[in-house]
Design a protein around this motif. Structure first.
Motif, PDB file in Angstrom:
ATOM      1  N   ASP A 190     -66.653 -20.727  38.291  1.00  0.00           N
ATOM      2  CA  ASP A 190     -65.725 -19.595  38.170  1.00  0.00           C
ATOM      3  C   ASP A 190     -65.332 -19.103  37.517  1.00  0.00           C
ATOM      4  N   TRP A 191     -65.254 -17.762  36.773  1.00  0.00           N
ATOM      5  CA  TRP A 191     -64.762 -17.049  35.980  1.00  0.00           C
ATOM      6  C   TRP A 191     -63.634 -17.333  35.714  1.00  0.00           C
ATOM      7  N   GLU A 192     -62.870 -17.071  36.844  1.00  0.00           N
ATOM      8  CA  GLU A 192     -60.844 -17.140  36.780  1.00  0.00           C
ATOM      9  C   GLU A 192     -60.288 -18.131  35.932  1.00  0.00           C
ATOM     10  N   ALA A 193     -61.023 -19.324  35.685  1.00  0.00           N
ATOM     11  CA  ALA A 193     -60.833 -20.365  35.441  1.00  0.00           C
ATOM     12  C   ALA A 193     -61.410 -20.600  33.439  1.00  0.00           C
ATOM     13  N   TYR A 194     -61.824 -19.574  33.921  1.00  0.00           N
ATOM     14  CA  TYR A 194     -61.847 -19.286  31.821  1.00  0.00           C
ATOM     15  C   TYR A 194     -61.429 -18.378  31.340  1.00  0.00           C
ATOM     16  N   GLY A 195     -60.425 -17.536  32.027  1.00  0.00           N
ATOM     17  CA  GLY A 195     -59.743 -16.793  31.584  1.00  0.00           C
ATOM     18  C   GLY A 195     -60.101 -15.535  31.182  1.00  0.00           C
ATOM     19  N   PRO A 196     -59.160 -14.763  30.236  1.00  0.00           N
ATOM     20  CA  PRO A 196     -59.920 -13.516  29.957  1.00  0.00           C
ATOM     21  C   PRO A 196     -60.117 -13.274  28.532  1.00  0.00           C
ATOM     22  N   VAL A 197     -60.960 -12.398  28.278  1.00  0.00           N
ATOM     23  CA  VAL A 197     -62.220 -13.130  27.073  1.00  0.00           C
ATOM     24  C   VAL A 197     -61.667 -11.488  25.348  1.00  0.00           C
ATOM     25  N   ASP A 198     -61.028 -11.991  24.834  1.00  0.00           N
ATOM     26  CA  ASP A 198     -60.562 -11.491  23.501  1.00  0.00           C
ATOM     27  C   ASP A 198     -61.657 -10.996  23.187  1.00  0.00           C
ATOM     28  N   PHE A 199     -61.814  -9.530  23.292  1.00  0.00           N
ATOM     29  CA  PHE A 199     -63.300  -8.304  22.480  1.00  0.00           C
ATOM     30  C   PHE A 199     -62.795  -8.067  21.562  1.00  0.00           C
ATOM     31  N   GLU A 200     -61.847  -7.802  20.760  1.00  0.00           N
ATOM     32  CA  GLU A 200     -61.292  -7.606  20.055  1.00  0.00           C
ATOM     33  C   GLU A 200     -60.926  -8.553  18.282  1.00  0.00           C
ATOM     34  N   ARG A 201     -60.926  -9.968  19.616  1.00  0.00           N
ATOM     35  CA  ARG A 201     -60.413 -11.079  18.413  1.00  0.00           C
ATOM     36  C   ARG A 201     -62.054 -11.250  16.599  1.00  0.00           C
ATOM     37  N   PRO A 202     -61.851 -11.172  15.808  1.00  0.00           N
ATOM     38  CA  PRO A 202     -62.160 -11.712  15.126  1.00  0.00           C
ATOM     39  C   PRO A 202     -63.193 -13.580  15.220  1.00  0.00           C
ATOM     40  N   ARG A 203     -64.263 -12.682  15.186  1.00  0.00           N
ATOM     41  CA  ARG A 203     -65.987 -13.450  15.116  1.00  0.00           C
ATOM     42  C   ARG A 203     -66.437 -13.999  13.763  1.00  0.00           C
ATOM     43  N   PRO A 204     -66.214 -14.828  13.680  1.00  0.00           N
ATOM     44  CA  PRO A 204     -67.019 -15.781  12.004  1.00  0.00           C
ATOM     45  C   PRO A 204     -67.470 -16.583  11.844  1.00  0.00           C
TER      46      PRO A 204
END
Length: 326
Positions: free
Chosen positions: A128-142
């Motif tokens: 249930d992807w609604e339970a995972y919340g929105p994805v921040d594609f602009e967030r730094p991913r170190p």
């Protein structure tokens, strides 16, 4: 339709909870479609959208099933199934022992998983992807991450550490600790490797949001791979071995599959995958709604009198000790 899920683990999910998470999301999706769902699970469980019944230890399953249940959906192989005399389905979630017969109405969790048991009956897991919340594609991913029970040798956390080291990236291990005494005495010295333990909830989701990719060099035939689709949902490409269901989950646009440490390290180093394409792979193909649709088709076949297999399915060969080229 009234479906009763039977499982040995309590609900709701805490931390890892693979099977519990699947049947929770499956039940919720079925309720949304207008069906009735109940759970027969250990004492102390609770659910806000379905009836919960506590397992009575030592009592036959046939005596614990309410009279108005249309179909019983087991998440394990019940020892007294022959006495049930009710429509049933059993999902085999893991790799069973070689040549051990499973119930005639058994379904598997991927095409590869079914095939290795001599079957063609499978339904992909979904969430249930609604339970995972929105994805921040602009967030730094170190950093990259590993997600799984690191104490299990087949999950090959050391391989993930080696690949990350060769690629020159930091690694976050979700599902393990720096000192691992379950595999003898193993201590990870590198400070480029961090350990989050058996993490769940929002902490786990936040850590996945910050990752640039999943490193997952498993050494067995993965039956499905919830860790894979969770990572894809957060836009993480997957760098893994090509075993079990993984080729069904990870298309070339979403990662690299190889049994070679060097090839995976090169792929991690180069990157270049589209995070949104990874996200779409998870949401389009592995949602709880899609899973519910697949199970409803099988439920109806069974209620119509069909038996899924003419003879008990069984795993034909070992799922472990697969090659890892260092």
């Amino acid at each position: 339709m009234h479906i009763l899920f039977v499982n040995h683990a309590p609900i709701p999910v805490f931390a890892y909870g693979g099977t519990e998470r699947v049947i929770w999301d499956l039940g919720k999706s079925l309720v949304r479609l207008g069906h009735r769902v109940s759970y027969l699970v250990p004492q102390g469980s609770h659910c806000d959208f379905a009836q919960v019944l506590a397992i009575r230890e030592g009592v036959r399953w046939a005596e614990q099933i309410p009279a108005d249940v249309d179909l019983v959906h087991f998440q394990f192989n019940p020892p007294d199934l022959a006495t049930l005399e009710r429509p049933y389905l059993m999902t085999q979630h893991g790799n069973s022992p070689e040549h051990a017969p499973l119930p005639l109405n058994t379904v598997f969790v991927s095409r590869n998983h079914a095939g290795r048991h001599g079957s063609t009956e499978y339904v992909y897991n979904g969430l249930d992807w609604e339970a995972y919340g929105p994805v921040d594609f602009e967030r730094p991913r170190p950093y990259c991450h590993f997600l799984g029970k690191a104490a299990w040798r087949v999950k090959n956390v050391q391989g993930a550490i080696d690949v990350a080291g060769d690629a020159g990236v930091d690694l976050m291990v979700l599902g393990g600790t720096r000192l691992n005494i379950k595999r003898g005495f193993r201590f990870t010295w590198s400070r480029r490797v961090s350990f989050a333990g058996m993490v769940g909830g929002q902490v786990k989701l936040d850590l996945l949001q910050g990752s640039r990719g999943l490193i997952f060099p498993v050494l067995w035939h993965e039956p499905f791979g919830l860790a894979v689709i969770e990572s894809l949902y957060f836009g993480c490409p997957v760098y893994a071995t090509p075993y079990g269901a993984l080729p069904e989950l990870v298309p070339p646009a979403c990662g690299v599959l190889s049994a070679g440490r060097g090839e995976l390290a090169d792929a991690v180093r180069q990157g270049g995958f589209d995070a949104r394409a990874c996200h779409e792979q998870a949401t389009r193909h592995f949602s709880a709604a899609a899973m519910a649709g697949g199970y409803l088709q099988i439920y109806q076949r069974i209620l119509d009198g069909e038996t899924l297999h003419a003879r008990p399915p069984a795993m034909t060969a070992s799922a472990k000790a697969l090659p890892w080229l260092r």
